[in-house]
Scaffold this motif. Structure first.
Motif, PDB file in Angstrom:
ATOM      1  N   GLU A  94       4.311  10.736  -0.884  1.00  0.00           N
ATOM      2  CA  GLU A  94       3.596  11.267   0.275  1.00  0.00           C
ATOM      3  C   GLU A  94       2.452  12.136  -0.258  1.00  0.00           C
ATOM      4  O   GLU A  94       2.673  12.948  -1.160  1.00  0.00           O
ATOM      5  CB  GLU A  94       4.515  12.137   1.127  1.00  0.00           C
ATOM      6  CG  GLU A  94       5.799  11.499   1.574  1.00  0.00           C
ATOM      7  CD  GLU A  94       6.863  12.541   1.884  1.00  0.00           C
ATOM      8  OE1 GLU A  94       6.864  13.066   3.009  1.00  0.00           O
ATOM      9  OE2 GLU A  94       7.688  12.826   0.989  1.00  0.00           O
ATOM     10  N   LEU A 139      -0.008   1.211   1.254  1.00  0.00           N
ATOM     11  CA  LEU A 139       0.290   2.433   1.999  1.00  0.00           C
ATOM     12  C   LEU A 139       0.986   2.090   3.310  1.00  0.00           C
ATOM     13  O   LEU A 139       0.731   1.053   3.917  1.00  0.00           O
ATOM     14  CB  LEU A 139      -0.951   3.286   2.221  1.00  0.00           C
ATOM     15  CG  LEU A 139      -2.186   2.736   2.923  1.00  0.00           C
ATOM     16  CD1 LEU A 139      -2.049   2.878   4.427  1.00  0.00           C
ATOM     17  CD2 LEU A 139      -3.424   3.478   2.452  1.00  0.00           C
ATOM     18  N   PRO A 149      -4.277   4.148  -3.641  1.00  0.00           N
ATOM     19  CA  PRO A 149      -3.014   3.399  -3.526  1.00  0.00           C
ATOM     20  C   PRO A 149      -3.209   1.891  -3.540  1.00  0.00           C
ATOM     21  O   PRO A 149      -4.228   1.366  -3.093  1.00  0.00           O
ATOM     22  CB  PRO A 149      -2.457   3.868  -2.183  1.00  0.00           C
ATOM     23  CG  PRO A 149      -3.661   4.269  -1.393  1.00  0.00           C
ATOM     24  CD  PRO A 149      -4.636   4.828  -2.388  1.00  0.00           C
ATOM     25  N   SER A 198       1.424   4.849  -1.297  1.00  0.00           N
ATOM     26  CA  SER A 198       1.211   6.081  -0.545  1.00  0.00           C
ATOM     27  C   SER A 198       1.933   6.004   0.799  1.00  0.00           C
ATOM     28  O   SER A 198       1.685   5.092   1.589  1.00  0.00           O
ATOM     29  CB  SER A 198      -0.284   6.322  -0.312  1.00  0.00           C
ATOM     30  OG  SER A 198      -0.495   7.536   0.389  1.00  0.00           O
ATOM     31  N   ASP A 199       2.837   6.942   1.040  1.00  0.00           N
ATOM     32  CA  ASP A 199       3.519   7.034   2.328  1.00  0.00           C
ATOM     33  C   ASP A 199       2.673   7.924   3.232  1.00  0.00           C
ATOM     34  O   ASP A 199       2.675   9.146   3.107  1.00  0.00           O
ATOM     35  CB  ASP A 199       4.920   7.621   2.141  1.00  0.00           C
ATOM     36  CG  ASP A 199       5.726   7.652   3.433  1.00  0.00           C
ATOM     37  OD1 ASP A 199       5.111   7.664   4.520  1.00  0.00           O
ATOM     38  OD2 ASP A 199       6.972   7.667   3.361  1.00  0.00           O
ATOM     39  N   GLU A 200       1.940   7.293   4.154  1.00  0.00           N
ATOM     40  CA  GLU A 200       0.987   7.997   5.016  1.00  0.00           C
ATOM     41  C   GLU A 200       1.541   8.217   6.424  1.00  0.00           C
ATOM     42  O   GLU A 200       0.774   8.483   7.353  1.00  0.00           O
ATOM     43  CB  GLU A 200      -0.318   7.198   5.098  1.00  0.00           C
ATOM     44  CG  GLU A 200      -1.040   7.029   3.768  1.00  0.00           C
ATOM     45  CD  GLU A 200      -1.979   8.191   3.453  1.00  0.00           C
ATOM     46  OE1 GLU A 200      -2.013   9.157   4.251  1.00  0.00           O
ATOM     47  OE2 GLU A 200      -2.668   8.122   2.413  1.00  0.00           O
ATOM     48  N   SER A 243      -4.280  10.096   1.159  1.00  0.00           N
ATOM     49  CA  SER A 243      -4.640   9.638  -0.181  1.00  0.00           C
ATOM     50  C   SER A 243      -6.108   9.913  -0.474  1.00  0.00           C
ATOM     51  O   SER A 243      -6.479  10.209  -1.620  1.00  0.00           O
ATOM     52  CB  SER A 243      -4.322   8.146  -0.330  1.00  0.00           C
ATOM     53  OG  SER A 243      -4.845   7.394   0.744  1.00  0.00           O
TER      54      SER A 243
END
Length: 324
Positions: free
Chosen positions: A87, A145, A142, A119-121, A135
């Protein structure tokens, strides 16, 4: 094909499915649910306030974390590791903002060993950190995501995964080889939720959401600093854009936390509700993630309520002798 392991981080939250829970570095998600063995390994969380060495600058701390990550990769075997998931700002783990230069240094290590960056958005996407995606805010590039929450402004449940062309081509080639893309959910591509998400994004552009998030974020952080930087229970106020975390401590000088059984964060949260303010309590951290439609005077009301709740909690624990 030997690259199967995924690197996560202690304190991370990536969901409550079997794999999501396995990727989440939160002990309570692992203790009671009989998770099967899965190829997940954990790196250190980026928490300069508590985990930095005495006198260690943020950029030096970031360098150390990158070096520790490389040591972990080498110990596990780079040929066995597929990706790292992160994250941009760790949400459920305590609103942890990465130190200066953290993601570029981490990603340099990953590229060295041909490891993807995910990327955990879900929390940070759609303006929350002052850019469309977290990010972008922190210099991460990334390969994949994930998005949800803000994708529909929370009006209907929807999520998605955005992938780079490099990853897409691998998926497409494999699907062509086996004759089908063997992945889907009952409600994938649901027309109503897709329409709501499209409309939400249209409105975001119409109101210039990113600029609004930056403006509101600047106001929020200034208000929190003015109200809380000198508070006896507050060790640090941190965040980026329109998300913030308040670190509760028993001793500001030593950064010592309260004993968990005192449930100080729970007490503050309860008192916040009595003052008309809903926040999230995560033990030693109070998390603030307001809606973009809030007005500055409502931010003032919120901050005043949090200050009052902290004052009452401090007075009560001083009276009972539980607060130094």
């Amino acid at each position: 094909p030997e690259k199967r392991k995924i690197i996560s981080r202690f304190g991370a939250f990536h969901g409550s499915t079997i794999m999501g829970a396995a990727l989440s570095g939160l002990p309570h998600m692992h203790k009671s649910f009989n998770l099967p063995p899965l190829p997940v390994i954990f790196a250190a969380r980026p928490f300069h306030y508590l985990d930095g060495l005495p006198g260690e600058a943020e950029h030096d701390y970031a360098t150390r974390l990158a070096q520790e990550l490389e040591a972990l990769i080498l110990a596990e075997g780079p040929e066995t590791i597929a990706a790292m998931i992160a994250e941009p700002v760790m949400g459920a783990g305590g609103v942890l903002v990465p130190p200066e230069g953290y993601f570029p240094k981490v990603q340099a290590v990953l590229r060295k060993y041909d490891i993807l960056m995910l990327s955990d958005e879900v929390v940070c996407g759609f303006g929350r950190t002052g850019n469309w995606f977290g990010s972008q805010t922190f210099g991460m590039e990334p390969d994949m995501l994930s998005v949800a929450k803000g994708l529909s402004s929370g009006h209907l449940p929807i999520g998605g995964v955005i992938i780079s062309d490099k990853v897409y081509q691998c998926v497409a080639d494999e699907a062509h080889k086996v004759g089908v893309f063997g992945h889907g959910f009952t409600y994938s591509g649901h027309p109503v939720t897709a329409a709501v998400a499209a409309e939400a994004i249209r409105i975001y552009r119409e109101i210039d959401l990113v600029s609004q998030a930056r403006r509101l974020g600047d106001y929020l952080h200034a208000a929190l600093a003015d109200a809380l930087n000198d508070h006896t229970l507050v060790g640090e106020v941190r965040g980026r854009g329109f998300i913030a975390g308040i670190q509760i401590v028993e001793d500001r000088a030593t950064r010592r936390a309260f004993a968990p059984e005192l449930r100080i964060g729970t007490d503050v949260e309860r008192r916040c509700r009595e003052h008309g303010v809903m926040i999230r309590n995560m033990g030693d951290v109070l998390a603030i993630c307001p809606p973009y439609v809030i007005a500055p005077k409502e931010i003032d009301y919120m901050v005043d309520g949090i200050r009052a709740a902290l004052d009452e909690t401090a007075a009560e624990h001083l009276r009972t002798g539980q607060l130094a």
